[in-house]
Design a protein around this motif. Structure first.
Motif, mmCIF file in Angstrom:
data_model
loop_
_atom_site.group_PDB
_atom_site.id
_atom_site.type_symbol
_atom_site.label_atom_id
_atom_site.label_comp_id
_atom_site.label_asym_id
_atom_site.label_seq_id
_atom_site.Cartn_x
_atom_site.Cartn_y
_atom_site.Cartn_z
ATOM 1 N N SER A 147 38.430 5.238 26.641
ATOM 2 C CA SER A 147 39.479 6.073 25.483
ATOM 3 C C SER A 147 38.668 6.831 24.554
ATOM 4 O O SER A 147 39.195 8.124 24.612
ATOM 5 C CB SER A 147 40.395 4.782 24.870
ATOM 6 O OG SER A 147 40.843 5.604 24.160
ATOM 7 N N TYR A 148 37.473 6.556 24.354
ATOM 8 C CA TYR A 148 36.594 7.341 23.304
ATOM 9 C C TYR A 148 36.283 8.557 24.080
ATOM 10 O O TYR A 148 36.395 9.723 23.527
ATOM 11 C CB TYR A 148 35.482 6.571 23.202
ATOM 12 C CG TYR A 148 34.422 7.251 22.426
ATOM 13 C CD1 TYR A 148 34.631 7.791 21.312
ATOM 14 C CD2 TYR A 148 33.098 7.672 23.175
ATOM 15 C CE1 TYR A 148 33.378 8.688 20.698
ATOM 16 C CE2 TYR A 148 32.063 8.289 22.608
ATOM 17 C CZ TYR A 148 32.251 8.924 21.489
ATOM 18 O OH TYR A 148 31.239 9.527 20.831
ATOM 19 N N ARG A 149 35.767 8.501 25.562
ATOM 20 C CA ARG A 149 35.380 9.596 26.232
ATOM 21 C C ARG A 149 36.409 10.419 26.433
ATOM 22 O O ARG A 149 36.394 11.897 26.475
ATOM 23 C CB ARG A 149 34.847 9.244 27.523
ATOM 24 C CG ARG A 149 33.570 8.407 27.327
ATOM 25 C CD ARG A 149 32.943 7.874 28.750
ATOM 26 N NE ARG A 149 31.643 7.249 28.514
ATOM 27 C CZ ARG A 149 30.820 6.784 29.361
ATOM 28 N NH1 ARG A 149 31.542 6.622 30.645
ATOM 29 N NH2 ARG A 149 29.638 6.101 29.212
ATOM 30 N N VAL A 205 37.260 12.244 23.254
ATOM 31 C CA VAL A 205 36.327 13.158 22.575
ATOM 32 C C VAL A 205 36.377 14.554 23.333
ATOM 33 O O VAL A 205 36.276 15.698 22.680
ATOM 34 C CB VAL A 205 35.032 12.682 23.080
ATOM 35 C CG1 VAL A 205 33.830 13.568 22.979
ATOM 36 C CG2 VAL A 205 34.664 11.704 21.895
ATOM 37 N N LYS A 206 36.569 14.459 24.735
ATOM 38 C CA LYS A 206 36.985 15.906 25.527
ATOM 39 C C LYS A 206 38.078 16.482 24.933
ATOM 40 O O LYS A 206 38.116 17.935 24.839
ATOM 41 C CB LYS A 206 37.130 15.507 26.759
ATOM 42 C CG LYS A 206 36.107 14.729 27.815
ATOM 43 C CD LYS A 206 36.450 14.562 29.171
ATOM 44 C CE LYS A 206 35.434 13.869 29.840
ATOM 45 N NZ LYS A 206 35.492 13.272 31.316
ATOM 46 N N THR A 207 39.068 15.597 24.530
ATOM 47 C CA THR A 207 40.347 16.392 23.970
ATOM 48 C C THR A 207 40.016 17.169 22.645
ATOM 49 O O THR A 207 40.650 18.282 22.295
ATOM 50 C CB THR A 207 41.529 15.544 23.743
ATOM 51 O OG1 THR A 207 41.834 14.909 25.221
ATOM 52 C CG2 THR A 207 42.657 16.218 23.386
ATOM 53 N N TRP A 208 39.497 16.625 21.678
ATOM 54 C CA TRP A 208 39.319 17.041 20.331
ATOM 55 C C TRP A 208 37.796 17.579 20.023
ATOM 56 O O TRP A 208 37.581 18.002 18.809
ATOM 57 C CB TRP A 208 39.651 15.696 19.469
ATOM 58 C CG TRP A 208 40.926 15.303 19.376
ATOM 59 C CD1 TRP A 208 41.481 14.356 20.250
ATOM 60 C CD2 TRP A 208 41.851 15.739 18.598
ATOM 61 N NE1 TRP A 208 42.669 14.184 19.996
ATOM 62 C CE2 TRP A 208 43.200 15.146 19.146
ATOM 63 C CE3 TRP A 208 42.178 16.929 17.748
ATOM 64 C CZ2 TRP A 208 44.388 15.398 18.414
ATOM 65 C CZ3 TRP A 208 43.278 17.227 17.408
ATOM 66 C CH2 TRP A 208 44.374 16.469 17.663
ATOM 67 N N GLU A 214 37.730 19.252 14.118
ATOM 68 C CA GLU A 214 36.527 18.579 13.752
ATOM 69 C C GLU A 214 36.741 17.190 13.194
ATOM 70 O O GLU A 214 35.914 16.226 13.375
ATOM 71 C CB GLU A 214 35.747 19.611 12.873
ATOM 72 C CG GLU A 214 34.441 19.165 12.523
ATOM 73 C CD GLU A 214 33.632 20.112 11.806
ATOM 74 O OE1 GLU A 214 32.451 19.664 11.115
ATOM 75 O OE2 GLU A 214 34.211 21.172 11.553
ATOM 76 N N ALA A 215 37.632 17.096 12.108
ATOM 77 C CA ALA A 215 37.922 15.973 11.373
ATOM 78 C C ALA A 215 38.306 14.691 12.225
ATOM 79 O O ALA A 215 37.993 13.682 12.206
ATOM 80 C CB ALA A 215 39.228 16.278 10.464
ATOM 81 N N MET A 216 39.279 15.172 13.166
ATOM 82 C CA MET A 216 39.710 14.164 14.184
ATOM 83 C C MET A 216 38.616 13.725 15.138
ATOM 84 O O MET A 216 38.405 12.452 15.596
ATOM 85 C CB MET A 216 40.888 14.844 15.153
ATOM 86 C CG MET A 216 41.466 13.576 16.072
ATOM 87 S SD MET A 216 42.400 12.395 15.097
ATOM 88 C CE MET A 216 42.711 11.233 16.336
ATOM 89 N N PHE A 217 37.591 14.608 15.514
ATOM 90 C CA PHE A 217 36.555 14.233 16.187
ATOM 91 C C PHE A 217 35.424 13.266 15.562
ATOM 92 O O PHE A 217 35.059 12.250 16.022
ATOM 93 C CB PHE A 217 35.733 15.551 16.752
ATOM 94 C CG PHE A 217 34.427 15.294 17.518
ATOM 95 C CD1 PHE A 217 34.628 15.176 18.857
ATOM 96 C CD2 PHE A 217 33.259 15.144 16.879
ATOM 97 C CE1 PHE A 217 33.556 14.719 19.644
ATOM 98 C CE2 PHE A 217 32.083 14.975 17.721
ATOM 99 C CZ PHE A 217 32.074 14.768 19.061
ATOM 100 N N VAL A 218 35.462 13.518 14.359
ATOM 101 C CA VAL A 218 34.576 12.595 13.498
ATOM 102 C C VAL A 218 35.229 11.293 13.504
ATOM 103 O O VAL A 218 34.689 10.169 13.506
ATOM 104 C CB VAL A 218 34.257 13.159 12.100
ATOM 105 C CG1 VAL A 218 33.923 11.944 11.237
ATOM 106 C CG2 VAL A 218 33.727 14.355 12.070
#
Length: 269
Positions: A227-229, A232-235, A246-250
């Motif tokens: 799920s993390y990977r 990460v690709k999406t955000w 950027e905030a969601m990625f963090v």
């Protein structure tokens, strides 16, 4: 057998910065404080040259008189020296944590405020006084996020904790035979409360992390990683033009770190 002023002064001179005279007089909190700060940074140790007779008198109080003394509900007066000591030791504990523990997960949210709170509470428990550990630590945990990431954060956290400790100050129970039996569990209870607060905070963050990664509580490490990977690709800011990317990625990365701590192999812990 009563405590001797001569012996107390001898221990003060020989190992005062390490709290030897306080150990002799049964002032455990004071002794621990002196061990961790080398006699209150030296200033407290020098000041005690005029305080030792009072300490010895307190240690020699007759148990029968203590037993007959009425229960005191009025809080002790606010001492400027004690308050200043709480602030300074809180900052000191926080600074040491910043130097040695800032690589830990949730340092600014959990580790730093607990270290500052421990220093403040240690000073508030010196002598015949104490305070409410849980309220002191709660004040630290509430204040810390406001100054997240700042190297100056130990100062406001320590001030908030010191004010809270002063508001909830009280006298320790009399050292009668009955109350003395409970002293052994005092520090155990204090640490238990600290661990309860830590566990509660961590549990809340785990639930938030599961929501961010859209996972169920029983999710495996493989499911968490997958799920993390995908998220990460999406955000990832390089691939997502959204202003919130950027905030969601963090948040996604922090959520993964929270859940990974729960599942990582023991040899890495």
């Amino acid at each position: 057998m009563g405590k001797s002023i001569t012996v107390a002064y001898a221990l003060w001179a020989a190992g005062g910065p390490f709290g030897l005279h306080h150990l002799y007089l049964g002032r455990d909190s004071h002794a621990l404080l002196w061990m961790l700060t080398l006699g209150g940074f030296g200033l407290g140790w020098v000041r005690e040259v005029i305080r030792i007779p009072a300490y010895v008198s307190e240690a020699n109080q007759d148990a029968d008189k203590e037993r007959k003394r009425p229960h005191v509900t009025v809080p002790p007066p606010v001492g400027p020296v004690r308050f200043a000591g709480q602030v300074c030791v809180g900052i000191y504990f926080g600074t040491v944590a910043l130097i040695g523990l800032n690589s830990l997960s949730f340092f600014y949210l959990i580790v730093l405020p607990l270290c500052v709170g421990a220093g403040v509470h240690l000073v508030s428990s010196v002598g015949q006084q104490t305070s409410d550990l849980q309220k002191t630590l709660t004040a630290c945990l509430i204040t810390s996020p406001i100054f997240y990431g700042s190297t100056l954060s130990p100062l406001p956290i320590s001030l908030a904790a010191s004010v809270t400790a002063a508001q909830h100050r009280r006298f320790k129970p009399s050292r009668t035979p009955e109350s003395t039996q409970q002293l052994g569990g005092y520090y155990e209870e204090a640490w238990r409360k600290m661990l309860e607060i830590l566990l509660k905070e961590y549990t809340v963050r785990e639930k938030e992390a599961l929501q961010i990664l859209s996972l169920k509580e029983e999710a495996t490490l493989e499911e968490i990683t997958r799920s993390y990977r995908e998220l990460v690709k999406t955000w990832h800011p390089d691939h997502n033009p959204s202003k919130d990317a950027e905030a969601m990625f963090v948040k996604i990365h922090e959520a993964y770190e929270v859940l990974f701590q729960r599942h990582r192999p023991l040899r890495y812990k």
